[in-house]
Design an enzyme around this catalytic site. Structure first.
Site, mmCIF file in Angstrom:
data_model
loop_
_atom_site.group_PDB
_atom_site.id
_atom_site.type_symbol
_atom_site.label_atom_id
_atom_site.label_comp_id
_atom_site.label_asym_id
_atom_site.label_seq_id
_atom_site.Cartn_x
_atom_site.Cartn_y
_atom_site.Cartn_z
ATOM 1 N N ASP A 1 11.491 40.035 12.791
ATOM 2 C CA ASP A 1 12.079 39.826 14.106
ATOM 3 C C ASP A 1 11.324 38.694 14.796
ATOM 4 O O ASP A 1 10.174 38.402 14.465
ATOM 5 C CB ASP A 1 11.983 41.117 14.916
ATOM 6 C CG ASP A 1 12.410 40.936 16.354
ATOM 7 O OD1 ASP A 1 13.497 40.379 16.589
ATOM 8 O OD2 ASP A 1 11.637 41.329 17.244
ATOM 9 N N ASP B 1 10.051 45.275 16.683
ATOM 10 C CA ASP B 1 9.416 46.037 17.756
ATOM 11 C C ASP B 1 10.396 46.670 18.728
ATOM 12 O O ASP B 1 9.997 47.512 19.525
ATOM 13 C CB ASP B 1 8.464 45.134 18.552
ATOM 14 C CG ASP B 1 9.214 44.107 19.377
ATOM 15 O OD1 ASP B 1 8.886 43.936 20.563
ATOM 16 O OD2 ASP B 1 10.133 43.462 18.844
ATOM 17 N N ASP C 1 15.930 46.584 16.814
ATOM 18 C CA ASP C 1 15.431 46.435 15.445
ATOM 19 C C ASP C 1 15.479 47.749 14.674
ATOM 20 O O ASP C 1 15.326 47.746 13.445
ATOM 21 C CB ASP C 1 13.982 45.928 15.457
ATOM 22 C CG ASP C 1 13.839 44.558 16.078
ATOM 23 O OD1 ASP C 1 14.692 43.709 15.803
ATOM 24 O OD2 ASP C 1 12.879 44.348 16.842
#
Length: 646
Positions: free
Chosen positions: A341, A532, A536
């Protein structure tokens, strides 16, 4: 820019709203209570046995430990037998009882404790994940303000909203349904869905999502999806679907367990029943069968696998990496592809001022331009405003008092600073602003007394250890990581170029991240996903291994992930992969040792007559040997080597 006034739970950041906390207590689970009871009884009986206490005292405690830790797997095994299925749990109970039958009560009790504890940990992990998934639904409000055609307002449960309804969302409220803005202007914090660090400006025609947080403007929204089909609801469904899917390795192991269980039962019965048919003494056959049960029991195999993995888990935990199970630690060493990410993972998650460009003819220096902009932004709570003010303070610039401050959602702020009219807002697409935008920065135009005075560039800075982490992961897996982000493509490409990432997937909703992960897994790769945010979580669940950053991570990401980087040190990600690979190598060593001992003792017992004391000595010796070999990963040097290997 506008001031974003959002009510949020204590501890939640402005860009990461979180669901209400639902957390199952450890001892609320019956599996945990029974495992704790079995362990307590074992630890009470062992000193009595070793200290020479009367046999009835410690035998009784061991017997209670057998009952406490073994009744559930025994009952489950019997239920499986009714379905003509035999599992290893039942075999372990039989092995433990067999050990007790030939006087090895402590061995059987230890086996019971090991399996009861692992079952409790599995139940706890399942309960915690279910809690966090249910808690995600709390992101969406319980009620919404429905606007009737006659203008009347009515508070209704969000479940009653239908496609085509119009709802009113006031400043600071959560949006109750996926839809499209009909009227009004505001900035909406939708980090839970897209992961973008900054609130998004919303006007008529823009799409909005349930569970996101409205800023200072009022919005009229046309509902376009039922509550069950909202993006938040789809995230929950994706997490549950991915978490319930069994990996091919797991299915293979289950098949092996079934065959091994059937083979062990058949072999034990044969060792017990065949010799008497040819005239052997019944007592001798029973003793040989019990010896066979002891030496063929998989205690050494269990310890061959667990000590290296548990030692690696403990070592990683001391260095800020929480690996949730031995299965996860083993899988970490199998990964050969990584998806990262962007916002909050590779970056710090907050915008920073990176460029100050006074325009020709403004007569201002860079510091003077920044001081005026920061003074105008000072009353605002917008993330970009905070970044400008922080930059001015870092340079030690004095900030004049702002008079007549006003904020317009999606446009910017205006104020009088030392008698001069200053406005700060989004820049156009020419000159320095175009260059900043092209490089992935957010461009902000500052005007003084109606004339353009300069442009500020802001960006989310990457973490100091991001580049080293990307390089280490590329070295371990043989291919550079993939960036998967909900942020815009220009910002993603700029960061990727700085970090050496060539494969960038930008502007992704949660299902897009899942698709990116599954695309690689369908190509035969085992993917490690690092993220995080709530957005996600589905990708973390779908990946071969999901790793979450713990300091700013959402509750759902932390619960869904298989491992958590507690200190947000990215360099520990490749380090724990290297540690896992070493643990897996020790597992192979231990399995070879255990298999060699078991094979030799079984052959000895079947071909001649293996004395029971020698059988127990060989069995326990192999168990101790593989256990000590696995504990080597507890040393500090093991982590140091993993860091160097990464």
């Amino acid at each position: 820019m506008s001031s974003t006034l959002i009510e949020r739970p204590a501890g939640a950041t402005a860009t990461a709203p979180v669901a209400a906390r639902r957390r199952t207590r450890v001892f609320a689970l019956p599996e945990a209570r029974w495992a704790a009871a079995a362990l307590g009884l074992f630890l009470t009986a062992l000193p009595l046995q070793l200290g020479g206490a009367p046999g009835w005292s410690w035998v009784a405690l061991y017997a209670l430990g057998y009952a406490a830790g073994g009744w559930e797997p025994a009952w489950a095994g019997l239920q499986a037998l009714r379905k003509r299925t035999l599992d290893v749990d039942l075999l372990m109970i039989v092995a433990a009882l067999g050990a007790a039958a030939v006087g090895q009560v402590m061995d059987g009790a230890l086996l019971i404790v090991i399996f009861a504890t692992s079952g409790a940990l599995e139940a706890l992990a399942t309960a915690r994940t279910a809690d966090s998934v249910r808690g995600l639904l709390d992101l969406a409000p319980a009620t919404a303000t429905l606007l009737h055609p006659d203008g009347r307002e009515e508070a209704v449960p969000v479940g009653r909203l239908a496609v085509g309804d119009t709802v009113l969302v006031r400043p600071g409220e959560r949006i109750g349904a996926d839809g499209r803005v009909l009227a009004g202007a505001s900035e909406v914090d939708q980090a839970t869905i897209t992961g973008e660090p900054l609130p998004a400006a919303k006007r008529a025609g823009d799409e909005v999502f349930a569970g996101t947080l409205n800023g200072t403007g009022a919005l009229r929204i046309a509902v376009e999806r039922d509550a069950a089909d909202s993006v938040i609801a789809r995230i929950v469904a994706l997490v549950e679907e991915a978490a319930g899917t069994k990996a091919p390795t797991q299915l293979f192991i289950e098949k092996v367990e079934q065959r091994y269980s059937l083979g062990m039962v058949a072999a034990t019965l044969a060792v017990f029943a065949v010799p008497p048919a040819f005239g052997a003494a019944f007592t001798d056959s029973l003793l040989r069968a019990m010896t066979f049960m002891i030496v063929a029991s998989p205690c050494a195999v269990v310890l061959a696998t667990m000590p290296p993995l548990l030692s690696a888990i403990a070592n990683a935990g001391r260095h800020g990496v929480l690996v949730k199970s031995a299965v996860v630690m083993e899988r970490l060493g199998q990964v050969d592809a990584v998806a990262l990410d962007k916002t909050g993972t590779l970056t710090e998650g907050t915008p920073r001022l990176v460029a100050v460009h006074p325009l020709p003819g403004s007569g201002l220096t860079a510091d003077e331009l920044l001081a005026l902009a920061a003074a105008a932004e000072h009353p605002s709570e917008h993330p970009l405003a905070r970044a400008v003010v922080e930059a001015a303070r870092e340079r030690g610039l004095p900030l004049a008092l702002a008079e007549g401050f006003a904020s317009t959602p999606g446009t910017g702020v205006r104020a009088r600073i030392a008698g001069r009219a200053v406005t700060v807002g989004r820049a156009g697409s020419e000159g320095p602003a175009a260059e900043l935008a092209e490089s992935g920065h957010t461009a902000v135009l500052v005007t003084v007394d109606g004339s353009p005075a300069g442009v500020l560039g802001l960006a989310d800075r990457h973490r100091p250890d991001a580049a080293a982490t990307v390089a280490a992961l590329a070295g371990l897996t043989g291919t550079p990581p993939v960036m998967v982000t909900g942020d815009n493509a220009r910002a993603a490409r700029r960061l990727a170029a700085e970090l050496g990432i060539t494969d960038v997937r930008a502007a992704l909703l949660p299902e897009g991240k899942v698709a990116a992960v599954r695309e690689q897994e369908q190509a035969g790769r085992r993917v490690l996903m690092v993220g995080d945010g709530v957005n996600d979580a589905p990708a973390l669940a779908a990946a071969h291994v999901g790793v979450a950053l713990g300091r700013a991570g959402s509750d759902l990401a932390l619960e869904t992930a298989d491992a958590v980087i507690v200190r947000d040190e990215l360099t520990t990600v490749p380090a724990v992969i290297a540690l896992s690979r070493r643990a897996r190598a020790l597992v192979v060593q231990n399995l070879v040792i255990a298999a060699t001992f078991i094979t030799a003792l079984v052959v000895w017992d079947l071909t001649t007559s293996l004395p029971l004391p020698l059988g127990v000595l060989g069995h326990e010796g192999s168990t101790v040997l593989v256990g000590l070999n696995g504990l080597r990963l507890l040393r500090e040097s093991a982590w140091t080597r993993a860091l160097r290997g990464a």
